[in-house]
Design a protein around this motif. Structure first.
Motif, PDB file in Angstrom:
ATOM      1  N   ALA A   1       0.847  -1.203   0.000  1.00  0.00           N
ATOM      2  CA  ALA A   1       0.000   0.000   0.000  1.00  0.00           C
ATOM      3  C   ALA A   1       0.884   1.254   0.000  1.00  0.00           C
ATOM      4  CB  ALA A   1      -0.936  -0.010   1.201  1.00  0.00           C
ATOM      5  N   TYR A   2       1.946   1.227   0.776  1.00  0.00           N
ATOM      6  CA  TYR A   2       2.895   2.348   0.820  1.00  0.00           C
ATOM      7  C   TYR A   2       3.594   2.515  -0.531  1.00  0.00           C
ATOM      8  CZ  TYR A   2       7.188   4.859   2.074  1.00  0.00           C
ATOM      9  OH  TYR A   2       8.235   5.740   2.117  1.00  0.00           O
ATOM     10  N   ARG A   3       4.072   1.429  -1.094  1.00  0.00           N
ATOM     11  CA  ARG A   3       4.806   1.476  -2.369  1.00  0.00           C
ATOM     12  C   ARG A   3       3.970   2.100  -3.485  1.00  0.00           C
ATOM     13  NH1 ARG A   3       5.246  -0.976  -7.151  1.00  0.00           N
ATOM     14  NH2 ARG A   3       3.501  -2.351  -6.736  1.00  0.00           N
ATOM     15  N   LEU A   4       2.689   1.745  -3.518  1.00  0.00           N
ATOM     16  CA  LEU A   4       1.827   2.233  -4.588  1.00  0.00           C
ATOM     17  C   LEU A   4       1.532   3.729  -4.485  1.00  0.00           C
ATOM     18  CD1 LEU A   4      -0.680  -0.735  -4.842  1.00  0.00           C
ATOM     19  CD2 LEU A   4       1.082  -0.091  -6.495  1.00  0.00           C
ATOM     20  N   GLN A   5       1.698   4.301  -3.292  1.00  0.00           N
ATOM     21  CA  GLN A   5       1.304   5.693  -3.099  1.00  0.00           C
ATOM     22  C   GLN A   5       2.439   6.621  -2.687  1.00  0.00           C
ATOM     23  OE1 GLN A   5      -2.579   6.152  -1.118  1.00  0.00           O
ATOM     24  NE2 GLN A   5      -2.408   3.961  -0.756  1.00  0.00           N
ATOM     25  N   LYS A   6       3.653   6.129  -2.651  1.00  0.00           N
ATOM     26  CA  LYS A   6       4.751   6.923  -2.100  1.00  0.00           C
ATOM     27  C   LYS A   6       5.283   8.007  -3.036  1.00  0.00           C
ATOM     28  CE  LYS A   6       8.401   3.794  -3.527  1.00  0.00           C
ATOM     29  NZ  LYS A   6       9.386   2.817  -3.071  1.00  0.00           N
ATOM     30  N   GLN A   7       5.069   7.921  -4.332  1.00  0.00           N
ATOM     31  CA  GLN A   7       5.709   8.850  -5.262  1.00  0.00           C
ATOM     32  C   GLN A   7       5.334  10.306  -5.030  1.00  0.00           C
ATOM     33  OE1 GLN A   7       8.256   7.606  -7.117  1.00  0.00           O
ATOM     34  NE2 GLN A   7       8.679   9.789  -7.180  1.00  0.00           N
TER      35      GLN A   7
END
Length: 115
Positions: A60-66
């Motif tokens: 979940a973090y990876r998908l929204q971190k940018q």
């Protein structure tokens, strides 16, 4: 680094996570955040459950971190962040995905504040 984070870092809670963060000087400029995930072995005695929760949270973090990374880079900030899972049940991915968007927005605001 982790001891310092827990001792001197700021924290807030957005269920099911407690987020602890602090400005940090990281060894690389490539990534503005160093993140960690934790799940209590007291609440989840089986490692398979703890690993699943951490895996779902990291995804979940990876998908929204940018956008979060972009905001930190614009302000020249680097952070150390730790996400501690506090629920007693395993949340589904959709719930965690929604919560991480709220968490990262708040983290962006909090990191930019000068106290």
């Amino acid at each position: 680094m982790i001891e310092t984070l827990f001792r001197d870092g700021k924290a807030f809670s957005i269920f099911p996570y407690r987020v602890i963060f602090m400005p940090a000087r990281l060894q690389t400029d490539k990534y503005p955040v160093q993140a960690g995930f934790s799940v209590s072995s007291r609440k989840f005695p089986h490692a398979v459950d703890r690993n699943r929760i951490k895996r779902l949270g990291r995804e979940a973090y990876r998908l929204q971190k940018q956008p979060f990374y972009d905001a930190l880079r614009q302000n020249g900030l680097q952070l150390a962040v730790f996400f501690v899972y506090t629920d007693k049940k395993i949340a589904d991915f959709d719930t965690l995905h929604r919560k991480f968007s709220v968490i990262l927005e708040k983290l962006t605001r909090e990191a930019g504040r000068k106290d």
